[in-house]
Write a protein that holds these residues in place. Sequence first.
Motif, PDB file in Angstrom:
ATOM      1  N   TYR A  30       0.549  77.595   3.354  1.00  0.00           N
ATOM      2  CA  TYR A  30      -0.135  76.435   2.787  1.00  0.00           C
ATOM      3  C   TYR A  30      -1.115  76.916   1.724  1.00  0.00           C
ATOM      4  CZ  TYR A  30       1.638  74.320   7.082  1.00  0.00           C
ATOM      5  OH  TYR A  30       2.453  73.893   8.108  1.00  0.00           O
ATOM      6  N   GLY A  31      -1.560  75.971   0.895  1.00  0.00           N
ATOM      7  CA  GLY A  31      -2.559  76.311  -0.099  1.00  0.00           C
ATOM      8  C   GLY A  31      -1.963  76.906  -1.357  1.00  0.00           C
ATOM      9  N   LEU A  50      -0.560  73.011  12.383  1.00  0.00           N
ATOM     10  CA  LEU A  50      -1.953  72.631  12.125  1.00  0.00           C
ATOM     11  C   LEU A  50      -2.468  73.258  10.831  1.00  0.00           C
ATOM     12  CD1 LEU A  50      -4.004  70.800  13.565  1.00  0.00           C
ATOM     13  CD2 LEU A  50      -5.105  72.872  14.421  1.00  0.00           C
ATOM     14  N   GLY A  51      -1.762  74.261  10.337  1.00  0.00           N
ATOM     15  CA  GLY A  51      -2.133  74.842   9.054  1.00  0.00           C
ATOM     16  C   GLY A  51      -2.120  73.830   7.930  1.00  0.00           C
ATOM     17  N   ARG A  52      -1.343  72.748   8.097  1.00  0.00           N
ATOM     18  CA  ARG A  52      -1.318  71.684   7.103  1.00  0.00           C
ATOM     19  C   ARG A  52      -2.712  71.111   6.873  1.00  0.00           C
ATOM     20  NH1 ARG A  52       1.376  70.285   2.962  1.00  0.00           N
ATOM     21  NH2 ARG A  52       3.311  70.805   4.074  1.00  0.00           N
ATOM     22  N   LEU A  53      -3.571  71.147   7.886  1.00  0.00           N
ATOM     23  CA  LEU A  53      -4.933  70.628   7.770  1.00  0.00           C
ATOM     24  C   LEU A  53      -5.742  71.428   6.743  1.00  0.00           C
ATOM     25  CD1 LEU A  53      -6.528  68.386   9.296  1.00  0.00           C
ATOM     26  CD2 LEU A  53      -7.416  70.178  10.782  1.00  0.00           C
ATOM     27  N   LEU A  54      -5.327  72.675   6.501  1.00  0.00           N
ATOM     28  CA  LEU A  54      -6.054  73.558   5.594  1.00  0.00           C
ATOM     29  C   LEU A  54      -5.461  73.582   4.192  1.00  0.00           C
ATOM     30  CD1 LEU A  54      -6.383  76.555   8.081  1.00  0.00           C
ATOM     31  CD2 LEU A  54      -8.082  74.786   7.627  1.00  0.00           C
ATOM     32  N   THR A 188     -11.517  64.639   6.471  1.00  0.00           N
ATOM     33  CA  THR A 188     -10.855  65.712   5.735  1.00  0.00           C
ATOM     34  C   THR A 188     -10.898  65.407   4.252  1.00  0.00           C
ATOM     35  OG1 THR A 188      -8.614  64.796   5.649  1.00  0.00           O
ATOM     36  CG2 THR A 188      -9.252  65.918   7.681  1.00  0.00           C
ATOM     37  N   GLU A 189     -10.596  66.419   3.455  1.00  0.00           N
ATOM     38  CA  GLU A 189     -10.619  66.256   2.010  1.00  0.00           C
ATOM     39  C   GLU A 189      -9.403  65.486   1.499  1.00  0.00           C
ATOM     40  OE1 GLU A 189     -11.171  69.942  -0.013  1.00  0.00           O
ATOM     41  OE2 GLU A 189     -12.789  70.607   1.295  1.00  0.00           O
ATOM     42  N   ALA A 190      -8.306  65.521   2.224  1.00  0.00           N
ATOM     43  CA  ALA A 190      -7.070  64.968   1.667  1.00  0.00           C
ATOM     44  C   ALA A 190      -6.283  64.078   2.614  1.00  0.00           C
ATOM     45  CB  ALA A 190      -6.172  66.118   1.194  1.00  0.00           C
ATOM     46  N   LEU A 191      -6.545  64.164   3.927  1.00  0.00           N
ATOM     47  CA  LEU A 191      -5.731  63.440   4.902  1.00  0.00           C
ATOM     48  C   LEU A 191      -6.516  62.297   5.520  1.00  0.00           C
ATOM     49  CD1 LEU A 191      -4.099  66.476   6.764  1.00  0.00           C
ATOM     50  CD2 LEU A 191      -3.100  65.111   4.927  1.00  0.00           C
ATOM     51  N   SER A 192      -5.848  61.173   5.730  1.00  0.00           N
ATOM     52  CA  SER A 192      -6.463  60.052   6.431  1.00  0.00           C
ATOM     53  C   SER A 192      -6.511  60.346   7.923  1.00  0.00           C
ATOM     54  CB  SER A 192      -5.655  58.778   6.183  1.00  0.00           C
ATOM     55  OG  SER A 192      -4.388  58.870   6.819  1.00  0.00           O
ATOM     56  N   CYS A 277     -12.193  70.594  10.307  1.00  0.00           N
ATOM     57  CA  CYS A 277     -12.088  69.741   9.118  1.00  0.00           C
ATOM     58  C   CYS A 277     -13.305  69.885   8.216  1.00  0.00           C
ATOM     59  CB  CYS A 277     -11.926  68.282   9.536  1.00  0.00           C
ATOM     60  SG  CYS A 277     -10.422  67.922  10.475  1.00  0.00           S
ATOM     61  N   VAL A 278     -14.485  69.823   8.817  1.00  0.00           N
ATOM     62  CA  VAL A 278     -15.723  69.847   8.041  1.00  0.00           C
ATOM     63  C   VAL A 278     -15.954  71.219   7.413  1.00  0.00           C
ATOM     64  CG1 VAL A 278     -18.245  69.697   8.206  1.00  0.00           C
ATOM     65  CG2 VAL A 278     -16.805  68.009   9.359  1.00  0.00           C
ATOM     66  N   ALA A 279     -15.664  72.275   8.172  1.00  0.00           N
ATOM     67  CA  ALA A 279     -16.000  73.633   7.725  1.00  0.00           C
ATOM     68  C   ALA A 279     -14.841  74.363   7.071  1.00  0.00           C
ATOM     69  CB  ALA A 279     -16.508  74.444   8.927  1.00  0.00           C
ATOM     70  N   ALA A 280     -13.723  73.687   6.830  1.00  0.00           N
ATOM     71  CA  ALA A 280     -12.512  74.366   6.356  1.00  0.00           C
ATOM     72  C   ALA A 280     -12.759  75.206   5.111  1.00  0.00           C
ATOM     73  CB  ALA A 280     -11.406  73.350   6.104  1.00  0.00           C
TER      74      ALA A 280
END
Length: 290
Positions: A30-31, A50-54, A188-192, A277-280
């Motif tokens: 990801y990224g 869960l890497g998708r969250l990053l 999150t920055e990008a996900l609902s 989410c907050v500290a990613a």
Amino acid sequence: MVPAAATAEESTDTAQYVTVGQRRLAYATYGDPTGRPVLFCHGTPGSRLLGRLLDAPATERGIRVIAPDRPGIGDSDGAAVGIDDWPDDAAALLSHLDADRAGVLGFSGGAPYALACHRLAAVESVTLVSGAGPPGVGETGRAQRAMGALARHVPWLCSPLVRLQRWALARRDPDAALDLVAQRPPETEALSTDEVARLVKADVLAATARGPSAVVRELGLLAEPWPVDLRDVSVPVTVFQGRRDRNVAPETGAALARRLPEATLERVDSDHLGSLCVAAGRALRGPTPV
């Protein structure tokens, strides 16, 4: 370094593979495909998904997240790989991707696997987010302690419970899975919130796609003395700990930081998953390498 041939299309949940001995280890990336590599050690139960969250914060910050399924999880072949064996798998994956320097990020039950990687020459720093501690260091939630005790002492009884949980979650709304790791809708920055809930459900279901044995084994390993001596961890460690975490007690982060030789504690005003989410963004950067 990361191969120049890497493309944006590689950032996908679809499994890629590296051969370790006679088995396949699945991973996703990801990224930023040409960014600084960070190995993501998922929680228990959890998977590469869960890497998708990053993905979004990693893309923004020039980080390439490498998220493997540990043995028996998701699309990785099963094997009796312990915490102290995991660095060999991690080294094979980093070598496969030509990553000669990398950070490691361990979430929740991925903490001991991340810390065990400190002995790899390629690893320059470790970051723990909502990280579990070894027995006697901090405290996990009541449900986590109970499952850990069952997995350690009577795994034959724990396996049906894991199967039952999977069966129930597969038939329920994704919010039921999210409730396992968050008390409030995560930001999150990008996900609902709905997207995060669906992601968490898919992550938990992937953890036991091959059956409960790997998750039960990991729960048992987390509940017994770890083969990683915290005093011997030889790289800088940043510990992010949520003030409202009900899965891993807030004092756990402080207890871990006190025992690690070169550690920084950062408290996050969030719960278990919310802290990730907050500290990613900060967690992906890791400490400044010496």
